[in-house]
Design a protein around this motif. Structure first.
Motif, mmCIF file in Angstrom:
data_model
loop_
_atom_site.group_PDB
_atom_site.id
_atom_site.type_symbol
_atom_site.label_atom_id
_atom_site.label_comp_id
_atom_site.label_asym_id
_atom_site.label_seq_id
_atom_site.Cartn_x
_atom_site.Cartn_y
_atom_site.Cartn_z
ATOM 1 N N HIS A 54 1.390 7.306 -0.570
ATOM 2 C CA HIS A 54 0.756 6.524 0.504
ATOM 3 C C HIS A 54 1.777 6.017 1.521
ATOM 4 O O HIS A 54 1.519 5.085 2.275
ATOM 5 N N LYS A 82 2.248 2.502 -3.368
ATOM 6 C CA LYS A 82 1.340 2.924 -4.441
ATOM 7 C C LYS A 82 1.685 4.347 -4.855
ATOM 8 O O LYS A 82 2.058 5.174 -4.023
ATOM 9 N N HIS A 107 -4.240 11.601 -2.550
ATOM 10 C CA HIS A 107 -2.989 11.431 -1.805
ATOM 11 C C HIS A 107 -1.832 11.966 -2.650
ATOM 12 O O HIS A 107 -1.033 11.186 -3.182
ATOM 13 N N TYR A 143 0.832 -1.210 0.000
ATOM 14 C CA TYR A 143 0.000 0.000 0.000
ATOM 15 C C TYR A 143 0.862 1.253 0.000
ATOM 16 O O TYR A 143 0.577 2.231 -0.715
ATOM 17 N N ALA A 184 1.537 4.935 5.370
ATOM 18 C CA ALA A 184 0.925 3.664 5.794
ATOM 19 C C ALA A 184 1.966 2.767 6.445
ATOM 20 O O ALA A 184 1.641 1.950 7.317
#
Length: 290
Positions: free
Chosen positions: A74, A64, A70, A61, A77
């Protein structure tokens, strides 16, 4: 960056497979070998499987690309997943401590001698896992991989404590049956301490703590080699997943045009991303020199 992503994800898969296999071996040996320290070790390895799955999810994630919602990507995360990994460590340590105390208060059989062979092999394998995952974590600059590496190291420590405890129980004889339980209790404290060591840098990343002096020095050294750059002023770096975002104040000749200053800034940005591929974006503010 794509290479770092693939390397990190492959390492996460290695952790999942290794933890699952060792959890099964330790659990079966602990049950048939009358060793709660080994069963406690298996419990921790089982939580390690879930934490490694979280790490894998976080890495996929976090890497990405940016999107409309965003724009900075990302990457955050990843430290959030690290917090979850720390939670698994604390939970497993709590379970081990509670069960160890219960077993200390309850008379039980001395563990079988063959449990020592299994534990010795586990200590060696887990330390190897730690070194491999830790190395990949440093290479990819992945916070969650570093956390996963410490999971392997804490497992190695738990197994070493169990080895010592079972050795005492077997060779000291009557009255020392609970030695492996005391070893498991001690290991739970070590696990909590390791959890703190993992938690601290992840918190720093979320809070944009400045701990990147070496990278700042590299950025400044590269900047002054670019044609038109006189010097640099402020340079702030923040980490997001496997990459870095840079805010840089650049000093150029005050007599040049806006177009020329803009061109210098773009040349510098391109050069920084070329020489330091871990940097995903650079925001440059142009300052006029004297």
């Amino acid at each position: 960056m794509n290479s770092n992503k693939q390397k990190a994800i492959k390492t996460a898969y290695l952790s999942i497979f290794g933890n699952a296999l060792l959890a099964l071996i330790k659990g079966v040996t602990g049950v048939f070998g009358n060793s709660y320290a080994l069963i406690a070790d298996a419990i921790e390895s089982t939580t390690d499987v879930f934490s490694s799955l979280l790490v894998l999810f976080g890495l996929k994630y976090a890497t990405k690309p940016p999107d409309e919602n965003h724009p900075y990507g990302h990457g955050r995360a990843e430290p959030l997943v690290t917090f979850a990994v720390v939670g698994f460590l604390v939970i497993s340590a709590t379970i081990i401590a509670y069960e160890s105390i219960q077993h200390i208060r309850t008379p039980h059989q001395v563990p079988e001698k063959y449990t020592l062979i299994v534990l010795g092999a586990v200590v060696v394998l887990k330390e190897l896992f730690y070194r491999v995952v830790s190395k990949k974590g440093k290479e990819t600059k992945s916070t969650s991989l570093k956390a996963d590496a410490w999971h392997h190291r804490s497992d190695a420590i738990t197994s070493l404590m169990a080895f010592i405890g079972i050795s005492i129980a077997i060779y000291m004889g009557k009255g020392y049956e609970a030695a492996d339980d005391w070893a498991a209790l001690l290991a739970s404290g070590i696990i909590v301490y390791n959890a703190y060591l993992i938690f601290r840098p992840a918190l720093g990343e979320i809070m944009d703590e400045h701990v990147y002096d070496d990278l700042v020095s590299q950025i400044r050294d590269i900047a002054i080699t670019v044609d038109g750059v006189i010097d640099t002023e402020k340079c702030h770096v923040r980490k997001s997943g496997l990459s870095y975002h840079v805010d840089l104040h650049l000093i150029v000749n005050g007599g040049i045009t806006v177009v020329q200053g803009h061109a210098i800034a773009h040349r510098l940005k391109n050069e920084l991303i070329l020489q330091l591929p871990e940097i995903s974006d650079v925001l440059i503010h142009v300052e006029p020199g004297r």
